[in-house]
Design a protein around this motif. Structure first.
Motif, short mmCIF file in Angstrom:
data_model
loop_
_atom_site.label_atom_id
_atom_site.label_comp_id
_atom_site.label_asym_id
_atom_site.label_seq_id
_atom_site.Cartn_x
_atom_site.Cartn_y
_atom_site.Cartn_z
N ALA A 41 0.84 -1.21 0.00
CA ALA A 41 0.00 0.00 0.00
C ALA A 41 0.87 1.25 0.00
CB ALA A 41 -0.93 0.00 1.21
N TRP A 42 1.96 1.23 0.77
CA TRP A 42 2.87 2.39 0.80
C TRP A 42 3.44 2.63 -0.59
CZ3 TRP A 42 8.14 2.53 -0.29
CH2 TRP A 42 8.75 3.76 -0.06
N ASN A 84 0.81 3.85 -3.18
CA ASN A 84 0.35 5.22 -2.91
C ASN A 84 1.49 6.24 -2.86
OD1 ASN A 84 -2.46 4.61 -2.68
ND2 ASN A 84 -1.97 3.59 -0.77
N HIS A 85 2.72 5.81 -3.11
CA HIS A 85 3.86 6.72 -3.09
C HIS A 85 3.72 7.72 -4.25
CE1 HIS A 85 8.02 8.14 -3.39
NE2 HIS A 85 8.13 7.77 -2.13
N GLY A 99 4.28 5.24 -7.11
CA GLY A 99 2.92 4.71 -7.17
C GLY A 99 2.30 4.76 -8.56
N ARG A 147 0.78 1.52 -10.47
CA ARG A 147 -0.65 1.48 -10.81
C ARG A 147 -0.85 1.39 -12.31
NH1 ARG A 147 -0.65 5.54 -6.81
NH2 ARG A 147 -0.86 7.13 -8.42
#
Length: 129
Positions: A44-45, A48-49, A53, A57
């Motif tokens: 998750a880190w 979402n970075h 990220g 994604r």
């Protein structure tokens, strides 16, 4: 084990920002893969970075690499291999070129992501509201 492998891959990706012969993107994607199996928190880190990220994604959504990223990576590898040719003793100077050729071949065999099309309102001939 997955968490350690993900941490090592991420560390290599960060080092790759500063060393042109070491690619960043594949190591960040490998880190995301490892974290997905070893630690939901670290995954998750990374997802979402703000810096890494979007790359993770985008890969997960489209399974393709943007054309600009392929071009930039190939150009950086070519410059790095040329510099290495003059810096490495003659017996080993072909090794960076061989490694970069393998990475470039792998990279260009991946699907190429087309850029997103412009919104309809900005198309020529359309009046803005």
């Amino acid at each position: 084990m997955w968490l350690g492998a993900g941490g090592l891959a991420l560390l290599l990706g960060i080092v790759g920002i500063f060393l042109p012969l070491l690619p960043t993107t594949p190591f960040v994607l490998l880190a995301a893969f490892c974290f997905s199996r070893g630690s939901a928190r670290w995954e998750a880190w990374l997802v979402n970075h703000p810096r890494w990220g979007p790359m993770v994604r985008d890969w997960r959504t489209h399974r393709a690499v943007p054309l600009r990223a392929k071009q930039l990576a190939t150009g950086m590898m070519a410059v790095s291999c040329t510099a290495a040719w003059f810096a490495i003793p003659s017996a080993w100077r072909v090794m960076p070129a061989l490694c970069c050729a393998v990475v470039a071949t792998w990279l260009w065999r991946l699907p190429t992501r087309q850029p997103a099309s412009a919104p309809a309102a900005s198309a020529p001939g359309k009046a803005a509201d």
